[in-house]
Design a protein around this motif. Structure first.
Motif, mmCIF file in Angstrom:
data_model
loop_
_atom_site.group_PDB
_atom_site.id
_atom_site.type_symbol
_atom_site.label_atom_id
_atom_site.label_comp_id
_atom_site.label_asym_id
_atom_site.label_seq_id
_atom_site.Cartn_x
_atom_site.Cartn_y
_atom_site.Cartn_z
ATOM 1 N N GLY A 51 21.856 38.801 52.459
ATOM 2 C CA GLY A 51 21.590 39.866 51.506
ATOM 3 C C GLY A 51 21.109 41.137 52.189
ATOM 4 O O GLY A 51 21.528 42.242 51.825
ATOM 5 N N ILE A 54 24.146 42.776 53.969
ATOM 6 C CA ILE A 54 25.026 43.470 53.031
ATOM 7 C C ILE A 54 24.386 44.778 52.580
ATOM 8 O O ILE A 54 25.031 45.840 52.597
ATOM 9 C CB ILE A 54 25.328 42.579 51.813
ATOM 10 C CG1 ILE A 54 26.171 41.375 52.234
ATOM 11 C CG2 ILE A 54 26.038 43.380 50.725
ATOM 12 C CD1 ILE A 54 26.355 40.345 51.141
ATOM 13 N N GLU A 164 19.197 42.691 40.503
ATOM 14 C CA GLU A 164 20.046 41.501 40.422
ATOM 15 C C GLU A 164 19.611 40.438 41.427
ATOM 16 O O GLU A 164 19.576 39.241 41.116
ATOM 17 C CB GLU A 164 21.502 41.902 40.683
ATOM 18 C CG GLU A 164 22.519 40.825 40.362
ATOM 19 C CD GLU A 164 23.945 41.268 40.610
ATOM 20 O OE1 GLU A 164 24.857 40.431 40.453
ATOM 21 O OE2 GLU A 164 24.150 42.451 40.976
ATOM 22 N N VAL A 170 21.295 36.588 44.129
ATOM 23 C CA VAL A 170 22.543 37.107 44.686
ATOM 24 C C VAL A 170 22.951 38.347 43.895
ATOM 25 O O VAL A 170 22.997 38.309 42.662
ATOM 26 C CB VAL A 170 23.673 36.051 44.614
ATOM 27 C CG1 VAL A 170 24.957 36.624 45.213
ATOM 28 C CG2 VAL A 170 23.274 34.787 45.350
ATOM 29 N N SER A 172 25.873 40.056 43.439
ATOM 30 C CA SER A 172 27.334 40.143 43.559
ATOM 31 C C SER A 172 27.902 41.358 42.842
ATOM 32 O O SER A 172 28.708 42.114 43.399
ATOM 33 C CB SER A 172 27.986 38.869 43.012
ATOM 34 O OG SER A 172 27.521 37.730 43.699
ATOM 35 N N LEU A 173 27.513 41.561 41.582
ATOM 36 C CA LEU A 173 28.057 42.668 40.790
ATOM 37 C C LEU A 173 27.672 44.015 41.401
ATOM 38 O O LEU A 173 28.522 44.905 41.538
ATOM 39 C CB LEU A 173 27.548 42.576 39.353
ATOM 40 C CG LEU A 173 27.952 43.734 38.411
ATOM 41 C CD1 LEU A 173 29.468 43.825 38.305
ATOM 42 C CD2 LEU A 173 27.318 43.546 37.031
ATOM 43 N N SER A 174 26.428 44.169 41.791
ATOM 44 C CA SER A 174 25.973 45.430 42.373
ATOM 45 C C SER A 174 26.647 45.702 43.708
ATOM 46 O O SER A 174 26.955 46.853 44.035
ATOM 47 C CB SER A 174 24.453 45.406 42.550
ATOM 48 O OG SER A 174 23.805 45.186 41.322
ATOM 49 N N THR A 175 26.870 44.643 44.469
ATOM 50 C CA THR A 175 27.562 44.809 45.744
ATOM 51 C C THR A 175 28.989 45.279 45.527
ATOM 52 O O THR A 175 29.462 46.199 46.202
ATOM 53 C CB THR A 175 27.559 43.488 46.533
ATOM 54 O OG1 THR A 175 26.202 43.115 46.829
ATOM 55 C CG2 THR A 175 28.331 43.639 47.842
ATOM 56 N N ARG A 176 29.687 44.665 44.564
ATOM 57 C CA ARG A 176 31.061 45.086 44.281
ATOM 58 C C ARG A 176 31.086 46.531 43.790
ATOM 59 O O ARG A 176 31.971 47.300 44.164
ATOM 60 C CB ARG A 176 31.710 44.164 43.246
ATOM 61 C CG ARG A 176 32.046 42.785 43.760
ATOM 62 C CD ARG A 176 33.042 42.069 42.841
ATOM 63 N NE ARG A 176 32.583 42.001 41.457
ATOM 64 C CZ ARG A 176 31.790 41.053 40.978
ATOM 65 N NH1 ARG A 176 31.347 40.094 41.775
ATOM 66 N NH2 ARG A 176 31.436 41.043 39.701
ATOM 67 N N CYS A 232 35.383 45.314 40.130
ATOM 68 C CA CYS A 232 33.940 45.231 39.904
ATOM 69 C C CYS A 232 33.624 44.351 38.690
ATOM 70 O O CYS A 232 32.708 43.532 38.722
ATOM 71 C CB CYS A 232 33.343 46.619 39.700
ATOM 72 S SG CYS A 232 33.354 47.673 41.170
ATOM 73 N N SER A 299 37.086 37.311 51.513
ATOM 74 C CA SER A 299 36.325 38.007 52.553
ATOM 75 C C SER A 299 37.222 38.850 53.457
ATOM 76 O O SER A 299 36.753 39.816 54.067
ATOM 77 C CB SER A 299 35.535 37.004 53.401
ATOM 78 O OG SER A 299 36.401 36.214 54.189
#
Length: 394
Positions: A51, A54, A164, A170, A172-176, A232, A299
């Motif tokens: 985390g 990223i 999040e 995790v 995930s949504l914010s990273t995308r 996203c 990935s």
């Protein structure tokens, strides 16, 4: 006083005389250090988790470089005076405080549930978004409103990352969302500067010029924005995969209209085309991972975007803009060619690692070493020119 006159009138420390100077220099240094730090933790065990890796590559390094570019470019776009001196130093201090807070949180188990590191980290991009809105509104330049919107969404994605991660562990949504915004920034801004710099280079040497932006370019950007939005929201839907494949194909066609093959004798120009090609490849690979999951891991496309499009395009812009604003000739030498070779090799190794699971640890190590070598080379070669006054031209 115009932008150039304001820069000439500045008398403070050279590193705070222009937005790109502190953010390019220390952003590159942070990137060079952060990659092997996470790799060591990944291979040997340690507190630095995925985390943190990223977040710091996406919102830390990339956010800093985007800020440096926009702080330099927006005054030219709007005719407004640049942010220099103490205000720039204060903005940079917010970025540095965010890096320190996030590192402290990942190294100290007692801070795992603390909210203040995320609050400190969120300040920089939030202030940066407000600054871009102020400049766009004051300059009355509607063309730059999409950039202000994207920077604001990027700041919100960073805030969402902290919320999040705290809620579910995790983000995930914010990273995308963050990755999607960065990809769209490359599509929009890279789509401005790549044909523009190519045109300038071609005019001096003669020959056919890149195609002028028109409806096709607008359509390609709209499809790309739609594809990234769908990714996203619904990253596994077959329609998302098809839209990503379409966006990648349109991006390739758009790139082909800019006559990159005619710039092979000048690395400062062709590296922009190569960075944009990585963007097209990432969209296609991300689409394939959805439409043909047995053939392609998710990935692979993501790292074609991060290590490829982001890594190559940011270094392409950093080298060219640094040389231009430091008063150096816009001609690449062996150092620039080495930087470009290292970063592309790092991206290829990282993508290959996702395609060959048996060699993943080896290729990950190779990629991290090449990535750090590229950014350390930039720091050592460009640090002196970014930290000293601009050379006077005859």
């Amino acid at each position: 006083m115009n932008t150039a006159a304001a820069l000439r009138a500045y008398r403070g420390p050279a590193v705070f005389s222009l937005g790109l100077r502190p953010f390019f220099l220390f952003g590159a240094l942070w990137s060079a250090v952060a990659a092997p730090l996470w790799l060591y933790a990944f291979l040997a065990g340690g507190p630095v988790g995925l985390g943190w890796h990223i977040h710091e590559m996406l919102f830390g390094y990339t956010g800093g470089v985007v800020a440096g570019f926009l702080l330099t470019a927006v005054p030219n776009w709007t005719g407004r005076l640049p942010v220099v001196g103490r205000p720039l130093a204060q903005l940079f201090a917010l970025w540095a405080a965010g890096r320190a807070a996030m590192l402290a949180k990942t190294l100290a188990p007692s801070l795992a549930d603390a909210a203040w590191p995320g609050i400190i980290d969120s300040l920089f991009l939030s202030v940066m978004a407000g600054l871009i809105w102020r400049e766009a509104a004051a300059g009355r330049n509607g063309r730059n409103l999409p950039v202000a919107v994207m920077v604001s969404l990027f700041a919100l994605a960073n805030i969402g990352f902290h919320l999040e991660a705290k809620a579910s562990g995790v983000a995930s949504l914010s990273t995308r969302l963050g990755l999607g915004i960065v990809a769209l920034l490359i599509a929009v801004i890279g789509g401005r500067i790549t044909p523009s710099f190519t045109r300038n280079w071609q005019i001096k040497r003669g020959g056919p010029l890149p195609a002028v932006a028109g409806r096709f370019d607008a359509a390609a950007l709209i499809v790309t924005a739609a594809a990234l939005t769908a990714w996203c929201v619904s990253p596994a839907h077959p329609g998302t995969g098809a839209t990503l494949l379409t966006a990648g194909g349109l991006t390739l066609l758009r790139l082909g209209r800019w006559r990159g093959h005619a710039t092979l004798t000048e690395p400062l120009v062709w590296i922009l085309h190569l960075g944009y090609m990585w963007l097209a490849a990432s969209l296609i690979l991300m689409g394939l991972s959805i439409t043909a999951p047995r053939l392609m891991s998710p990935s692979v496309g993501v790292h074609a975007l991060t290590a490829g499009a982001v890594g190559v395009m940011t270094l392409a812009v950093m080298t060219r803009a640094s040389r231009g604003h430091a008063g150096r000739p816009l001609v690449a030498g062996r150092t620039e060619v080495a930087i470009y070779g290292l970063i592309n090799a790092a991206a290829l190794s990282r993508v290959a690692g996702g395609l060959t699971p048996s060699l993943y640890p080896l290729l990950l190590t190779v990629s991290a070493a090449l990535w750090s070598a590229a950014f350390f080379t930039f720091v050592f070669a460009y640090g002196p020119m970014l930290a000293t006054p601009r050379l006077a031209r005859p």
